[in-house]
Structures are given as C-alpha cells and as structure tokens.
Scaffold this active site. Structure first.
Site, PDB file in Angstrom:
ATOM      1  N   ARG A 182       0.955  15.285  12.785  1.00 35.63           N
ATOM      2  CA  ARG A 182       1.457  14.801  12.175  1.00 35.63           C
ATOM      3  C   ARG A 182       2.463  15.628  11.186  1.00 35.63           C
ATOM      4  NH1 ARG A 182      -0.033   9.716  10.225  1.00 35.63           N
ATOM      5  NH2 ARG A 182       1.707   9.318   8.400  1.00 35.63           N
ATOM      6  N   LYS A 209       0.826  -1.377  -0.055  1.00 36.29           N
ATOM      7  CA  LYS A 209       0.059  -0.431  -0.345  1.00 36.29           C
ATOM      8  C   LYS A 209       1.198   0.972  -0.180  1.00 36.29           C
ATOM      9  CE  LYS A 209      -1.447   1.508   3.885  1.00 36.29           C
ATOM     10  NZ  LYS A 209      -1.029   2.699   4.485  1.00 36.29           N
ATOM     11  N   ASN A 210       1.941   0.890   1.183  1.00 35.93           N
ATOM     12  CA  ASN A 210       2.435   2.441   1.195  1.00 35.93           C
ATOM     13  C   ASN A 210       3.841   2.515  -0.273  1.00 35.93           C
ATOM     14  OD1 ASN A 210       1.341   2.814   3.497  1.00 35.93           O
ATOM     15  ND2 ASN A 210       2.856   2.583   4.696  1.00 35.93           N
ATOM     16  N   ARG A 250      -8.471  -0.690   5.078  1.00 34.57           N
ATOM     17  CA  ARG A 250      -7.671   0.751   4.408  1.00 34.57           C
ATOM     18  C   ARG A 250      -6.258  -0.546   4.043  1.00 34.57           C
ATOM     19  NH1 ARG A 250      -6.911   4.910   7.806  1.00 34.57           N
ATOM     20  NH2 ARG A 250      -5.667   5.754   5.590  1.00 34.57           N
ATOM     21  N   CYS A 300      -4.064  13.104  13.505  1.00 36.65           N
ATOM     22  CA  CYS A 300      -4.284  11.926  13.784  1.00 36.65           C
ATOM     23  C   CYS A 300      -4.661  10.540  15.310  1.00 36.65           C
ATOM     24  CB  CYS A 300      -3.326  11.015  12.324  1.00 36.65           C
ATOM     25  SG  CYS A 300      -1.761  10.344  13.065  1.00 36.65           S
ATOM     26  N   ASP A 324       5.358   0.725  11.608  1.00 40.12           N
ATOM     27  CA  ASP A 324       4.461   0.107  11.386  1.00 40.12           C
ATOM     28  C   ASP A 324       4.067  -1.611  11.404  1.00 40.12           C
ATOM     29  OD1 ASP A 324       3.428   2.119   9.711  1.00 40.12           O
ATOM     30  OD2 ASP A 324       3.850   2.123   7.997  1.00 40.12           O
TER      31      ASP A 324
HETATM   32  N1  EPU Z   1       7.065  14.500  10.367  1.00 38.60           N
HETATM   33  C1  EPU Z   1       7.826  15.477  10.104  1.00 38.60           C
HETATM   34  N2  EPU Z   1       7.719  16.389   9.575  1.00 38.60           N
HETATM   35  C2  EPU Z   1       7.072  15.736   9.111  1.00 38.60           C
HETATM   36  C3  EPU Z   1       7.009  14.800   7.869  1.00 38.60           C
HETATM   37  C4  EPU Z   1       7.474  13.883   9.045  1.00 38.60           C
HETATM   38  O1  EPU Z   1       8.325  16.077  11.765  1.00 38.60           O
HETATM   39  O2  EPU Z   1       7.564  17.557   7.435  1.00 38.60           O
HETATM   40  C5  EPU Z   1       7.331  13.525  11.219  1.00 38.60           C
HETATM   41  C6  EPU Z   1       6.637  13.024  11.310  1.00 38.60           C
HETATM   42  O3  EPU Z   1       5.980  13.396  12.487  1.00 38.60           O
HETATM   43  C7  EPU Z   1       7.131  11.373  12.229  1.00 38.60           C
HETATM   44  C8  EPU Z   1       8.352  11.495  11.561  1.00 38.60           C
HETATM   45  O4  EPU Z   1       8.344  12.281  11.201  1.00 38.60           O
HETATM   46  O5  EPU Z   1       7.398  11.527  13.694  1.00 38.60           O
HETATM   47  C9  EPU Z   1       8.453  10.454  10.618  1.00 38.60           C
HETATM   48  O6  EPU Z   1       7.245  10.778   9.382  1.00 38.60           O
HETATM   49  P1  EPU Z   1       7.081  10.201   8.262  1.00 38.60           P
HETATM   50  O7  EPU Z   1       7.100  11.427   7.563  1.00 38.60           O
HETATM   51  O8  EPU Z   1       7.980   9.401   7.858  1.00 38.60           O
HETATM   52  O9  EPU Z   1       5.377   9.714   7.669  1.00 38.60           O
HETATM   53  P2  EPU Z   1       4.719   9.451   6.064  1.00 38.60           P
HETATM   54  O10 EPU Z   1       5.267   9.446   5.252  1.00 38.60           O
HETATM   55  O11 EPU Z   1       3.721  10.327   6.439  1.00 38.60           O
HETATM   56  C10 EPU Z   1       4.835   7.042   6.605  1.00 38.60           C
HETATM   57  C11 EPU Z   1       3.898   5.764   6.252  1.00 38.60           C
HETATM   58  C12 EPU Z   1       3.458   5.245   7.367  1.00 38.60           C
HETATM   59  C13 EPU Z   1       5.063   5.054   8.597  1.00 38.60           C
HETATM   60  C14 EPU Z   1       5.658   5.787   8.492  1.00 38.60           C
HETATM   61  C15 EPU Z   1       6.818   5.954   8.779  1.00 38.60           C
HETATM   62  C16 EPU Z   1       2.253   6.276   4.051  1.00 38.60           C
HETATM   63  C17 EPU Z   1       1.214   6.124   3.406  1.00 38.60           C
HETATM   64  N3  EPU Z   1       2.498   6.431   5.171  1.00 38.60           N
HETATM   65  O12 EPU Z   1       3.958   8.123   6.836  1.00 38.60           O
HETATM   66  O13 EPU Z   1       2.113   4.359   7.661  1.00 38.60           O
HETATM   67  O14 EPU Z   1       4.212   5.014   9.550  1.00 38.60           O
HETATM   68  O15 EPU Z   1       5.987   6.413   6.977  1.00 38.60           O
HETATM   69  O16 EPU Z   1       7.225   4.961   8.650  1.00 38.60           O
HETATM   70  O17 EPU Z   1       3.234   6.238   3.428  1.00 38.60           O
HETATM   71  C18 EPU Z   1       0.574   3.286   7.661  1.00 38.60           C
HETATM   72  O18 EPU Z   1       1.030   2.482   7.016  1.00 38.60           O
HETATM   73  O19 EPU Z   1       0.023   2.105   8.972  1.00 38.60           O
HETATM   74  C19 EPU Z   1       1.273   3.765   7.978  1.00 38.60           C
HETATM   75  C20 EPU Z   1       0.806   5.308   9.478  1.00 38.60           C
END
Ligand code: EPU
Length: 450
Positions: free
Chosen positions: A121, A22-23, A407, A116, A315
């Site tokens: 986030r 998915k991701n 999801r 969330c 995750d």
């Molecule tokens: N963060 C910041 N600033 C930003 C972006 C992120 O401080 O601008 C922080 C976040 O709050 C968090 C950390 O950095 O503490 C990592 O967040 P990241 O941006 O890597 O998360 P994401 O890209 O929004 C993806 C996955 C998540 C998974 C995270 C971490 C997708 C669609 N989602 O989210 O997946 O937990 O990476 O590996 O790819 C799930 O599938 O259940 C899920 C939540």
C-alpha cells in the site's frame, strides 16, 4: 482472541440504524491538528481504529475528550511532530496526520507504513502532493521526514496513480493546501463521500475548498482555520454489509441513516442480483435515507468490477462475493483497487463456496449450499464476508480472530442479533490482550488493513 459462533439459516427481519463512517472520522479527527480552535465531531463510531487515532493525536499534543459519540479535540502543544511506528503499524490511516502536521507545524515525521493483508500500500502519491506544495521529503530509520520551513505554496498537482485516485492522499493534500499560500488545484482527486465530508468540515473551519465530490478540487489557502462542530456522515460500507446480511438470509430489514446517495453503484448491483433496496424515507436527504431491503428467492449472477468512487467500492467486494455464492450461476468479480484483496476466498471455500481465482479476477460459481465451518478472519472486510456466509450457511460457523471486525463495525453481533441472527461472541481474555498489544503482523493473516 475473541471469535464468533454463528448459528446459520435464520431469516433477518427488523430495523437498525447505520453508524457514523469510520473512514470519514479518521481524517476528520486529524483535521484537529489544523486549528487552535476546538473541533467537535458527532456521530463518531465506537471502534478500535478511532481509539487508535485518539491515542495518536494525544501523542501529537491534542487534548481529546471522548472516543465515540461526541468527540472534542483541541491542540495544546504544537511541538510534537512524530507519529511513531508502534501506532502506525496498528493503523495505516495514521498517515492522514501528515498534511495537517506539515501545514501547521511545518514538519512531520511519520513511520513508513508497511505492507498489509492485501498487498503493498504505497504512499508515493501523498508525498508527491507534499513535494508539489514545496515540502522536502527524506527517509531515515524507517521514518519519512517531511519539512517545509518556509511554509507551503499553492500549485497544481495530479494525484492519479496506477489504480486511480487516492482517498487519504487527497485528504492530506487538501488539508495542507487549505493553509498554503495561494491557490492549489488537485487533479484526479478522490471523489469518495468521505473526502466530501472532510471538505465540508474544513470549509466550516474557514477553508476555501471548491469541487469536492468531483475529480478537480480548487483550494484557496487561508492564513488560519478556526473551530467547528460537525456530524459525521453514515458509513456506506457498514450500510452495504448489513444490506447483504438481509439479502443472504432472504430477510426483510429496514436500515435507517442509509447513505443512499453515496451507494448508487452498490444499489445498481443489488438490482441486478435481485436484491431490492427500496427508499422508505429521505428522498430529500439521500445521505440519510431509510431503506427497506428484501430479495427475490432466486438471486441472479452478475459481474462486479471495483473502482474508485462513484464505482463499486473495494470495501464491499468480499461481502458481495458471499452474496454471489448464493446466486444461480457464474458471477465474475474483478478487483481493480487491490488486486491481491482475496484473503476471504480460501476461507469461503472451506464453507463449500466454489470460487476460481485468476489474478485479480474471481469466478464465483453460485448455487452450491454453504455449510458451517471453522474459518479465520484475516482483515476487516474479509471478516465481514465470513460472518455473512455464517448467517447464510447450514449449521454452525466459528469465525476466529474477529478483532479485525471490531476495527470497522461497532458490535456487529449485537446489530445482527437485533435482527434475529444468533451470534455469540466467545471471549478469549488472554489472547485478546496480546492481540490488542500487537495486532499488525504484516502479511500473516493478522495484518492491519484500513
Ligand atoms: N495508491 C498508490 N499510491 C499512493 C496511495 C495509494 O499507488 O500513494 C494506490 C493503492 O495501493 C490502491 C489505490 O491507490 O491501489 C487506492 O488507495 P487509497 O490511497 O485510495 O487508499 P487509502 O486512502 O489508503 C482508503 C480506505 C480503505 C479503502 C481505500 C480505497 C481509509 C482509512 N481507508 O484507504 O478502507 O479500501 O481508501 O477506497 O479511509 C477499509 O475500510 O476496509 C479500507 C481498507
């Protein structure tokens, strides 16, 4: 809302295949916005989030044929740039249209995602990346408006934040930089296999991206990107979840399309606990291996700290918490990506788990038997941990609000039933209609998470 009725205590055995990630799929679908050519994605999982992304892309002028299996996409209208709140609130991953829109259309208007189920986030790192490439960022009426009327220019940008790298932030900057003028260097890029899959796709489309899988990406911008045909990598979180299902039932399960090479930290923890993940096939193609999962009778406690890849993934934190409830002794789990991601703790406690939380750390006192109970799913991975607990528990467990699971796992109950589980999906037609229309009430236990 649909729920699962689980009869626990059945040992799982047999063979299933892991679905596409998915991701990985979500940002790869968004990459369709980067080209006028046709993008064909294969091995796309059948999930609500994928349908949501298809809907968003259609709103942005993309013709999308198919929503799972093989999905074909082609841009028909370049003028649409607005990702509205009604879709962003159902799926945070909507943010990954930002980089592609800005690169091709020089303007993106994206509803600011809210908090969330597991805390705030932020998207500051995404925006920092776009600003470094020369874009202007404003906030108006809850929308972020990002513009680059003269196009984007390559630069060096550091994408680390307080919790390490950002997965979708790296995806966004990579897509934007692929079409920027000159060279971009991303320092502290996310190293996740899903980021590598996106770089592979963009390179097939004609991009020049080097270093994917490591913390420094070097991207030489090109004038345009073309068509591509690409098969999505298997889902390492689904793979890890089904491996835990085998372990909590003391089962003997073969998992095909197991992305072994993307799961070394997870396999290391399995080894410590006494769960064997044995390579049956695929030593020469380790992202598509076949493994056999078995476990020792007495599981051992361990410590787990979640980290960006190649560390242990957040995750799978909830699912491993269920596993460690069955180990003989105290385990320690520390959450370093989302310090609030513990919605499952209270529900597991309803089933007899002994878990003590102090801030981002939980002590899991393993060994107390889990007992079936009615519990409530609160986000995708927390829900998975409750299903796993239901498989291991004595008696019947009812997991309500399982739309969260849909999801991220394609018909999880069918997969587990193939292996001998007894899980029944109990339908609630009226409530599931209203949940589908409004699934994302922030911080209420129905919050959107992925
Ligand atoms: N963060 C910041 N600033 C930003 C972006 C992120 O401080 O601008 C922080 C976040 O709050 C968090 C950390 O950095 O503490 C990592 O967040 P990241 O941006 O890597 O998360 P994401 O890209 O929004 C993806 C996955 C998540 C998974 C995270 C971490 C997708 C669609 N989602 O989210 O997946 O937990 O990476 O590996 O790819 C799930 O599938 O259940 C899920 C939540």
């Amino acid at each position: 809302m649909d729920s699962f009725r689980i009869q626990g205590g059945r040992r799982l055995a047999g063979r299933i295949q892991i679905e596409g990630s998915k991701n990985a799929t979500l940002p790869l679908m968004a990459a369709a916005l980067c080209t006028d050519g046709e993008l064909v994605l294969r091995n796309v999982p059948c999930l609500v989030d994928i349908s949501n992304m298809a809907r968003l892309l259609r709103e942005l002028g993309v013709q999308v044929d198919g929503e799972c299996g093989t999905v074909k996409m082609r841009v028909m209208d370049q003028n649409k740039v607005h990702a509205h709140y009604d879709i962003v609130k159902t799926m945070r991953a909507s943010i990954c249209v930002l980089g592609p829109l800005l690169a091709r259309r020089r303007r993106a208007v994206i509803a600011m995602p809210g908090g969330c189920a597991f805390g705030s986030r932020p998207i500051d790192l995404h925006l920092r990346g776009m600003q470094a490439l020369g874009a202007k960022v404003e906030l108006d009426g809850g929308d972020i408006i990002v513009t680059a009327p003269d196009g984007l220019k390559g630069t060096t940008v550091f994408l680390g934040g307080p919790f390490g790298s950002t997965v979708l932030g790296t995806a966004n900057v990579m897509c934007a930089a692929a079409l920027a003028k000159g060279r971009t260097v991303i320092e502290c890029a996310a190293c996740e296999p899903e980021v590598v899959d996106l770089a592979d796709l963009l390179n097939k489309m004609g991009a020049k991206i080097q270093g994917a899988g490591g913390p420094r990406l070097v991207i030489d911008g090109v004038e345009q990107l073309g068509k591509a045909d690409h098969t999505i990598i298997p889902d390492r979180i689904v793979a890890g979840t089904y491996a835990v299902a085998a372990a909590v039932t003391n089962g003997d399960v073969i998992l095909e399309e197991f992305p072994y090479d993307g799961m070394l930290a997870v396999i290391d923890r399995f080894n410590e606990i006494g769960v064997h993940v044995e390579l049956v096939e695929g030593a020469d193609n380790p992202m598509h291996a076949t493994v056999r999962v078995t476990s020792e009778r007495m599981l051992r406690p361990t410590h787990i700290t979640t980290q960006p890849h190649p560390g242990f993934p957040t995750d799978l934190q909830a699912q491993f918490m269920t596993l460690l409830c069955l180990a003989g002794g105290n385990s320690i789990i520390t959450e370093k990506i989302y310090p609030e991601r513990f919605m499952h703790v209270a529900e597991l406690s309803r089933m007899g788990a002994q878990i003590y939380r102090q801030g981002p750390t939980c002590v899991v006192a393993g060994g107390a038997p889990l007992k079936g109970a009615p519990v409530m799913a609160s986000d995708l991975r927390a829900s998975a941990s409750l299903v796993l607990a239901g498989l291991a528990a004595e008696g019947e467990t009812n997991v309500s609000r399982i739309y969260h699971l849909d999801r991220g796992y394609t018909r999880m109950e069918e997969q587990l039933n193939i292996l001998g589980a007894r899980i029944e999906r109990v339908r609630d037609e009226v409530a599931s209609k209203s949940a589908a229309e409004s699934p994302a009430e922030s911080n209420t236990g129905t919050a959107v998470t992925a």
